[in-house]
Every structure is written in C-alpha cells, then in structure tokens.
Design a protein around this motif. Sequence first.
Motif, PDB file in Angstrom:
ATOM      1  N   MET A   1      48.954  29.145 -62.004  1.00 30.25           N
ATOM      2  CA  MET A   1      48.111  30.047 -61.221  1.00 30.25           C
ATOM      3  C   MET A   1      47.961  31.389 -61.945  1.00 30.25           C
ATOM      4  N   ARG A   2      49.063  31.871 -62.532  1.00 30.22           N
ATOM      5  CA  ARG A   2      48.981  33.129 -63.275  1.00 30.22           C
ATOM      6  C   ARG A   2      48.067  32.995 -64.488  1.00 30.22           C
TER       7      ARG A   2
ATOM      8  N   VAL B   1      45.565  30.816 -65.015  1.00 26.76           N
ATOM      9  CA  VAL B   1      44.160  30.661 -64.623  1.00 26.76           C
ATOM     10  C   VAL B   1      43.573  32.009 -64.218  1.00 26.76           C
ATOM     11  N   ALA B   2      44.352  32.775 -63.461  1.00 26.73           N
ATOM     12  CA  ALA B   2      43.880  34.089 -63.033  1.00 26.73           C
ATOM     13  C   ALA B   2      43.668  35.013 -64.224  1.00 26.73           C
TER      14      ALA B   2
ATOM     15  N   ASP C   1      40.203  34.494 -66.061  1.00 29.40           N
ATOM     16  CA  ASP C   1      38.978  34.975 -65.411  1.00 29.40           C
ATOM     17  C   ASP C   1      39.350  35.544 -64.047  1.00 29.40           C
ATOM     18  N   ILE C   2      39.719  36.805 -64.014  1.00 27.51           N
ATOM     19  CA  ILE C   2      40.244  37.408 -62.795  1.00 27.51           C
ATOM     20  C   ILE C   2      39.189  37.463 -61.691  1.00 27.51           C
TER      21      ILE C   2
ATOM     22  N   TRP D   1      38.911  34.091 -60.141  1.00 20.53           N
ATOM     23  CA  TRP D   1      40.149  33.853 -59.381  1.00 20.53           C
ATOM     24  C   TRP D   1      40.087  34.506 -58.000  1.00 20.53           C
ATOM     25  N   ARG D   2      39.585  35.706 -57.956  1.00 20.93           N
ATOM     26  CA  ARG D   2      39.523  36.421 -56.685  1.00 20.93           C
ATOM     27  C   ARG D   2      38.583  35.750 -55.693  1.00 20.93           C
TER      28      ARG D   2
ATOM     29  N   MET E   1      38.429  32.473 -55.290  1.00 19.69           N
ATOM     30  CA  MET E   1      38.999  31.188 -54.880  1.00 19.69           C
ATOM     31  C   MET E   1      39.773  31.317 -53.571  1.00 19.69           C
TER      32      MET E   1
ATOM     33  N   ARG F   1      43.283  27.864 -55.495  1.00 17.98           N
ATOM     34  CA  ARG F   1      44.182  28.479 -56.476  1.00 17.98           C
ATOM     35  C   ARG F   1      45.356  27.556 -56.797  1.00 17.98           C
TER      36      ARG F   1
ATOM     37  N   GLY G   1      49.404  34.361 -59.270  1.00 16.67           N
ATOM     38  CA  GLY G   1      48.332  34.631 -60.212  1.00 16.67           C
ATOM     39  C   GLY G   1      47.707  35.992 -60.037  1.00 16.67           C
ATOM     40  N   ASP G   2      48.286  36.811 -59.154  1.00 14.08           N
ATOM     41  CA  ASP G   2      47.792  38.169 -58.949  1.00 14.08           C
ATOM     42  C   ASP G   2      48.542  39.125 -59.871  1.00 14.08           C
TER      43      ASP G   2
END
Length: 868
Positions: free
Chosen positions: A37-38, A40-41, A44-45, A48-49, A51, A56, A254-255
Amino acid sequence: MHDKCANAVQAVRESAGRKPLTKAELDHIEDRVRAGMRSVANKDIDAWRGMSTGERITAGAEWASKQLTQEAELAKQRKLLQVSKQLETQNRIEDALYADPERAHDKNARQKVVKADIEQTYVLSGAIKADYMRQTMASIDAMKHGQNFVARAFDVDNPAMERDIVREIYKKADGSTGNDVAKAAAEQISKTNEAMRKRFNASGGNVGDVGYGYVPIRHSQAKVLGNGSDVQRRAWADFVLPLLDRSKYLNDNGDLMSDAEVRQMLTGEARGPWQEANIKAKGKDMQRRKPGIWDEIAGTSPREITTIRGAVGARANANSEHRFIHFVDADAHFEYNRAYGEGSLLNATLDHVNGMAKNIALVERYGPNPTRNIMAQIDRTAEHDGTPVRILEKGPTSIGAYWDYVNGNTNTPIDPTLARNFQTVRTTVGAIKLQGTLLAALGDVGTTFVTANYNKVPFFRTLGTAARLMAPGSKDLRDWLSSQGLIAENLEHGLTRWGQDNLATDWAKNLSAATMKFGGVTGWTDALRTGFQANMMRGLAEISKTPWAELTEWDRRAMSRAGIAEHDWSVVNQAEPSTYGSNKYLTPDSIYETGHPDASNIAPKLLGMIREEGEFAVLNPDLTTKVIASGNSGTWKGELQKTFMQFKSFPIAMITRHWGRLAEMRRSGDYKVDGAPALANPLAYGAALIVSTTLIGAITTEIKNILAGKDPESVGGDLKHAASFWTRAFTTGGGAGFAGDMLNAAFTSSDYGSLLSSLVGGPVLSTIFQPVHALAENAADAAEGKDTHVAADLVKVAKSNLPLLNLWYWKTVMNRLIWDNVAESVSPGVTQRNINKSNKEYGNDYWWSPGQTSPERAPNLATIAGAP
C-alpha cells in the motif's frame, strides 16, 4: 486483522498455491500488504487519494503477491548461485592444492591455498575498483576544474564545482545549473554508479534504484554516534527530519508518515529503557531492541564477527542500508554533510566505488553469501590439514583473519573516536618522520629492476617512461594511462605503502599529503610504478594475438597465477591493442571493445595482474602484510598494535612479496619451464635483489651524506667501518627487510633504549622517548663530570619534530642558517662536539660545517675510494 486485509492475505496465499499459513506467516504477509500500500501510494499519490479503502488494500495485496513471487525467484536464484559458486570455489582450491600432489598434504597445505584464494579476491577487488575509477576520471578532474596552480598543489577542495555536480546528479543532469562541466561530471558519476549497482545485483545483490540521482555520502561515524546516548540519537533525528523528502516515507496505509513515525524510523527504539529492562531480566527472556537508521550509521547495531559460527549475513544485501535517507534536494544534502558528513564529494565517490568493488568481487567469487562459502572451506581445511576449526578462524594470520580484513570487519571502528585519535597521532608523527622519504624510496629502482626482468619488461624503457611521467608536459600521457586503470596511488585513497589511512582528522591527513607531495614521494612512486605497469601493458600487447597453445609455458603459468584461463585468453586474442603515440598497449578498453559478454570479468583479471606486479616493482604491502600489521580498529588493543607496527609494513612486505616469491620459485620449479627469464631462477633472483638494492642503498647513503653537508664516506677502509657502511647500504636499499633493520641497529647503535622504542614501539613511542633519552644522557654525563648540553639536545629534539621544515632538500640549509646557531647559543661548544662525534663514527669531514652560513668548499668525492 482487518476483514478486508484478511481477505487480501488469503488471496495472496491462494495465488501462491500455498497450504494454510501459520500466524507468523500471516502477520508477515499482512506487513507485506501494508508495504505494498505504501509503495502504490508513493508511485501516484493523487490516484491513491481517490481510492476507497478496499481498493487500497487490494492494490497492496497485488503488489505483495508480485513481491513474494519475485523474492521467491530471487531466493531460488541466490541458492543456485551460492551452490554454483561454492562448487566453483571448491574446484579452484582443489586444483591449486593438487597442482603438486606430492605437497598436497604438507603441513597447513590447504590453509595456504585458501588464504591465497582470498588474496586473489582482494587483488581482483582492487582491479575492479580501478576499472570503475577509470570511468570517473573525467569527473574527478572536473571537481578541480577552474582551480589555480596553488589550489591544485595543496589539494584544496573546490566547493562551488562540487555543489554544482551534486545539484546536477539530484536533477539527473538536466543542465539546470548552467555548468556544462558539472553536468558532464554528473552524467559520468551516475552512469558508473548505476553500472556498479546492476553488476552487483546480477550476482544476487539487492540494491534498489532510488528513482532519482544518487549521490553517495560519507557519514562521520564519530559525529553521528557522539556519546551514544538517546539524547544524541534524538538530536541527530531532529536535525535530519526537516531535510528529508517526505514523499518517500509512507505509513502502513500508504499515507504520508507523521513526524513521530519518521522519527521512530530514524532513531529506532530508545536504548535506555531497553537496557534497564534487560538488566532487570538478568539475562532471561531478553527483549530485542528494534534498531533505527541511526544505529546502522553509528555502528551500534549488533555486529557479528564473520568467523563466529552462524554469523553469515548475505553480502548480497549489503550497500542498501545507507539509501534509506532520502534528502529532499541537493541543499539538504550539503547541510547534512556539513553537520554529520566528512570529506568532499571526491572522498564520498571514491569510498562508494571502493565499497561496491569489494562487494562485487566477493559475490562474484564466492556467491551471494561469501562468508558461508568461506566457512565451508574452513571446515574442509580443518579436515584436510588436521587443524582445529578455532585455529583456522581465530589465529592472528588464519583464514579468519584474512577474511575479516577483506570483508571489512578489521577496519570498521568499534569506537570511532578512539580510532580517529590514534590515527591522527600516527598520521602526524608519520608526516614528521617521512620528510626525507624520497631518499629511502630510491631503493624502488632495485625492486623495479628485479620485477621488470622477472616479467620480461624492459628495465631501461621503464625508467624512461617514469622519467617522462615526472617531467613537465606529461599530463596527456598520465591522463590516458589513468583512463586505462593505472590510477595514481594518491587518488585511490586506500592504505598507502607508508601505512596511512583515512580515519585521521582532516588537518593531519592534509599535512601528511603535503609532506609526501612536496617531499617528492608521491610523484616518484606514481611515476615509477605507472611506468612499469605501462610497459607491462605494452609487453602484453606484443603477445596478445598469440594463441594460448603457442604461448610459452612460462607465460601460460604467469596468466594462470593471475586467474586468467585459456577461455579468457581467447577473448584477448580478439582484442585490438589500444594505441597511444606510436606504442600499442593491451588495455581494459581493448577487452571491452571486443563486445564479448565476459569482457567485464576478463579486463579486471588482466588489470589485477598488471597492478599486482606494479606493487612488487614499487613495493606496496600485500594482504598478508596488512593482516600482520592490522588490529581491530577502535579498540585499545588494536590501535596499540597498529601504532607499534607503523612503518613496519614496508620491510615485512619485502619478505612476504620478494622473498616469498623466491621461495615459491623453488617450490614450483617455474624457472625450469620453456620461456622462463634468467631471473626466474631462485639463485639469480635472490642475488639480483640483494645486489641491486644494496648498491642503490650505498648510493642513497652517500647522497644523504652530501645533503647533510658531509663528504661521502669511504666504501672500504677498516673492517669495522666497511661492515657498518655496507650494512646500512643493505638495509637502506630494502634488501634485508625487517631483520635487516635489527641487524643495522646492532651494528650502528649502542643506545638500546632508542633501539627498543623504535623497533618495538614504532615511531610514536620513539618520538616520546626522544626528550627522555636526551635528559637521561645528559644526566649520565653530569654524573661522570662531563660537559652537558641539555638545552641544545632539547632544541635538536624540537627541531627534528617540526613538520615540513625538515624536507630533504632544505633541511641542511635550515640547520646551518638557523638551528646550528640556536643550539650553539644555548649550549656553547655543542657544534664542535657534534663534528667530533660524526668524524669518529663515520670518518668523513664536512664540506659545509655546522655553524657556518656558507659552504667552505665543494664535496670531496674522492673520499668514496678512501682518499683523504
């Protein structure tokens, strides 16, 4: 576990075709899903936001599934590589062991072969380093671009240019600085770094691509560690935190990680409470503390000595920890380097090349886990030689000692502050004591003569090339030879022949470098060694088209000793020698231009052979000498050992290299084969070595006399004087090595205190002993009713320990114009005492007497033959 996360974990399990997993395995996969998750984020942040939580988790699970599959493939590849390399090592050692079946079961036979194999790896590591360094020579020169003569002469850093180069690297050389020189240098450094990373990974390594221009940084272990407290680690983390590219640090969801989470990653768990808890536990059920990045850099993470069973961490995982710090930009990099780094971009680049070259050599020779391979060889050696494993692992010159040195354990400081302080003292004393080293280095002509004839390299042509390299206007030739891997010793920044290294404080290193440069030693060493190596390249070019079967047996054996086999030579046959001027050379470029897939392995082998013979010609310590003279860095025992062994590397290397080669000749019988040169015969080699170095020593002794304002000594005369003169000539030229130093002292000194402090304690103890000896000698004279000269003797001690003022070419001038008068003024009559003492000991008069501001006459050269 979250229901959706559990479903994702189950999907990962099913995709892998696994049976039900244990709780530990489930927890591990859950961590992987979160890591996914981290990742993938991070890619492309914005996407990701957008999703949902479920999306996620699914994306993280897909990433984890792919990662697990890739890791399984990598693990499989590593296992196959490890088995393959272990068999390859085994066969290589057995072939060497049974090359002479009659000696295969001599005492310690297999131990010697294993140590020789490790030494060959060490040589190869240096050749790989030179091969990659030659690819960065233009960038190294760019770091000095625009400097004037004085700045270059004193090796002053060029901060403005280095800043532009670093900025260009961070921006992937986009030209944003407007500095074309810096842009080209950045491209070259990045290209070399990436080539090394890919080569390391091809042998099972695991260094990832950071995704931006990577700039190596040289962390100061001492600055980062400080007093080692939790306060120190928090202060370091507080400093680093605002310098980081926070987009690279994501939490389990992933944040972006919070400040507290990043700080925890940097510092690890607090050490104080952990220590208290373990003290209370009294050794039972001790909890493991999770280290942070600080621990990796400061060296406080649990560090196993490789020769302890079970401590076999894979070398393939090396060189990735330091990449966990992602600076936001070049300015952040500079700010960190000012506070917690050391050295310049040049230092960091050369350190990085050296470290990667070592790791490449280790994994290519011994597999992804080289230590495990060596452990297997130790076990087989114990069985074959009948030697206990603990002796093979722990002896001072054991397989374990060789491996610890090559693997880097020996020179990794336990206490960096202690190591730095000791090395600063040794470096400073070394700079003071080596101001006349060029005269001692004249003995290199003798060892070059022997090595050139042994390798069928024209000796006088070698001297001619060396003279050309030392002459003004030789920059183009020097640059071309550097581009072919014949790198000047002062650029390589490794252990030099005089036993200095990079741990000392900057001012001490700069003083040492200035002494070597202005004393002429640096230029002499580099020119003579490079001249020999260049002519060896020319000799190899002359036979490069000769098929293996048509080479002389001598040449085939010489190649085999360097690890060059028939297959390797067939690639050499395809190479077109490089041309410089009207001469042809077999160079790394020649090998690479064949386009053969094995070129990257063959070129370092040839370069290693050439470089190694160059270190016979102009003597440099080999691995055996370094192991003997080394001690565990940053420990009292190790630092004292290194202090006592200072300057002894040169005479020990004379024994291990030249006298060791002579013994090997007798054992192998190489001198009997077709094509062997005259000096392949042990008797001829030994005689040539003794005669050549002793004659050079005699010439050096007479030059020293003349430079000291004295007439040359008689080379004959009475037996006592003749024995003294030729003993000094013998040891000055290097022919007797360490034993010769002791013999010389026995003939020429009745001061056993000075003898003991110099031979046993090294130059540091000898320097401390000087004023003590002066006071004791004067006290003894006073007790006997003789005249004393305490003040003059102490002035002499102080004068002899002043840096740069005793360089060989102006030492006598300074003495006559200043120090003789100072000594006479504080102790009247001391000048005549010194003249009488010199006449009594050496039998030669002064052509420029002490206390006189100008010479009375020219030197009387007829005294060499005993004329009055």
